[in-house]
Design a protein around this motif. Structure first.
Motif, short mmCIF file in Angstrom:
data_model
loop_
_atom_site.label_atom_id
_atom_site.label_comp_id
_atom_site.label_asym_id
_atom_site.label_seq_id
_atom_site.Cartn_x
_atom_site.Cartn_y
_atom_site.Cartn_z
N GLU A 175 2.10 6.35 -2.30
CA GLU A 175 3.12 7.37 -2.55
C GLU A 175 3.38 7.62 -4.03
N LYS A 176 3.38 6.59 -4.85
CA LYS A 176 3.68 6.76 -6.27
C LYS A 176 2.44 7.00 -7.11
N GLY A 177 1.29 6.62 -6.58
CA GLY A 177 0.07 6.69 -7.37
C GLY A 177 -0.01 5.49 -8.28
N SER A 178 -1.11 5.39 -8.98
CA SER A 178 -1.34 4.25 -9.86
C SER A 178 -0.98 4.60 -11.30
N VAL A 179 -0.84 3.56 -12.11
CA VAL A 179 -0.56 3.71 -13.53
C VAL A 179 -1.53 2.84 -14.31
N HIS A 180 -1.66 3.13 -15.60
CA HIS A 180 -2.53 2.34 -16.46
C HIS A 180 -2.14 0.87 -16.35
N GLY A 181 -3.10 0.01 -16.17
CA GLY A 181 -2.84 -1.41 -15.97
C GLY A 181 -2.90 -1.82 -14.51
N ALA A 182 -2.81 -0.83 -13.62
CA ALA A 182 -2.87 -1.12 -12.18
C ALA A 182 -4.04 -0.42 -11.51
N HIS A 183 -4.73 0.44 -12.24
CA HIS A 183 -5.76 1.29 -11.63
C HIS A 183 -6.81 0.50 -10.84
N ASP A 184 -7.38 -0.53 -11.44
CA ASP A 184 -8.45 -1.25 -10.76
C ASP A 184 -7.97 -1.84 -9.44
N ASN A 185 -6.82 -2.51 -9.48
CA ASN A 185 -6.29 -3.12 -8.25
C ASN A 185 -5.85 -2.08 -7.24
N GLY A 216 -3.46 -5.32 -3.83
CA GLY A 216 -2.32 -4.44 -3.56
C GLY A 216 -1.03 -4.95 -4.15
N ARG A 217 -0.77 -6.25 -4.00
CA ARG A 217 0.46 -6.83 -4.56
C ARG A 217 0.47 -6.72 -6.08
N GLU A 218 -0.67 -6.99 -6.69
CA GLU A 218 -0.74 -6.93 -8.15
C GLU A 218 -0.55 -5.50 -8.65
N ALA A 219 -1.17 -4.53 -7.97
CA ALA A 219 -1.00 -3.12 -8.37
C ALA A 219 0.44 -2.68 -8.18
N LYS A 220 1.07 -3.03 -7.06
CA LYS A 220 2.45 -2.62 -6.79
C LYS A 220 3.39 -3.17 -7.86
N ALA A 221 3.20 -4.39 -8.28
CA ALA A 221 4.07 -4.98 -9.30
C ALA A 221 4.02 -4.17 -10.60
N VAL A 222 2.84 -3.75 -11.02
CA VAL A 222 2.72 -2.96 -12.25
C VAL A 222 3.33 -1.58 -12.04
N LEU A 279 0.81 -1.22 0.00
CA LEU A 279 0.00 0.00 0.00
C LEU A 279 0.84 1.27 0.00
N LYS A 280 2.00 1.22 0.64
CA LYS A 280 2.86 2.41 0.69
C LYS A 280 3.26 2.84 -0.73
N THR A 281 3.67 1.89 -1.56
CA THR A 281 4.04 2.21 -2.95
C THR A 281 2.84 2.77 -3.71
N ILE A 282 1.69 2.14 -3.58
CA ILE A 282 0.49 2.61 -4.27
C ILE A 282 0.17 4.03 -3.84
N ASP A 294 5.68 -0.65 -9.92
CA ASP A 294 7.15 -0.77 -9.86
C ASP A 294 7.77 -0.93 -11.24
N ARG A 295 7.12 -1.71 -12.09
CA ARG A 295 7.63 -1.90 -13.45
C ARG A 295 7.60 -0.60 -14.26
N ARG A 296 6.55 0.17 -14.08
CA ARG A 296 6.38 1.36 -14.90
C ARG A 296 7.05 2.61 -14.33
N LEU A 297 7.08 2.72 -13.00
CA LEU A 297 7.64 3.93 -12.38
C LEU A 297 8.98 3.69 -11.70
N GLY A 298 9.36 2.44 -11.59
CA GLY A 298 10.66 2.13 -11.01
C GLY A 298 10.72 2.14 -9.55
#
Length: 196
Positions: free
Chosen positions: A110-120, A184-190, A105-108, A192-196
């Motif tokens: 602090e970084k916000g969401s990106v396309h492909g992770a929004h729903d999760n 949360g895990r699924e959203a964080k993975a996307v 949740l911290k990553t979500i 992290d891939r997109r925002l680093g």
């Protein structure tokens, strides 16, 4: 204001249906509530050290220790082992939990969401705010603030026409008390891939 229910100190359930490996499966619910009441009734009047609580609660045991540990982990009680423990006010608790500090949740948050992770991402945050006891109105307000401040809404990629419509479309997540961990895990993975 945030509400408080007596979750199982092991698996967090609020019913008699515990996780398979929960140490408190089979413990009477009234015993779980009583352990919380023993702790909260003392901390609501004044801060106590953990040693003071153990000395002042006649039948201190594993259920009390687990309950106190849960209250601390859930950020309802503040303080270290050797210093006085203090029950947070509802306002202080709300302020603390609106900014999640545990992953994913911290990553979500602090970084916000990106396309492909929004729903999760939205699902996970709504479920988290329900779990920590924010009302639907507080959850909705916090989500709208997050969508704007994190840049999530500005990134686009939503089917909904407005942030309000997006958040309102997730009210069922709040009302049904869904968990946040998998989403949360699924959203964080996307993210992290997109925002680093």
């Amino acid at each position: 204001m945030p509400r408080f229910e007596y979750p199982c100190p092991g698996c967090r359930t609020r019913t008699n249906l515990h996780d398979v490996d929960c140490d408190f499966d089979g413990v009477r619910w009234t015993d779980i509530e009583a352990a919380y009441v023993d702790i909260l009734s003392r901390l609501s009047t004044e801060p106590h050290t953990q040693a003071d609580l153990r000395a002042n609660i006649e039948e201190w045991g594993g259920l009390h220790a687990a309950g106190l540990s849960r209250l601390r982990a859930d950020q309802r009680v503040d303080g270290d082992d050797d210093e006085p423990l203090e029950l947070l006010t509802a306002e202080a608790y709300k302020e603390r939990v609106t900014h999640p500090t545990m992953e994913p949740l911290k990553t979500i948050y602090e970084k916000g969401s990106v396309h492909g992770a929004h729903d999760n991402a939205v699902f996970a945050l709504v479920a988290f705010y329900e779990m920590v006891g924010l009302s639907w109105q507080e959850t909705r307000e916090q989500m709208l603030t997050w969508l704007e401040e994190s840049g999530t809404w500005a990134r686009g990629g939503f089917e909904e026409a407005s942030p309000e419509e997006l958040v309102d479309s997730k009210r069922h997540v709040y009302e049904r008390g869904y968990g946040w961990k998998q989403a949360g895990r699924e959203a964080k993975a996307v993210i992290d891939r997109r925002l680093g």
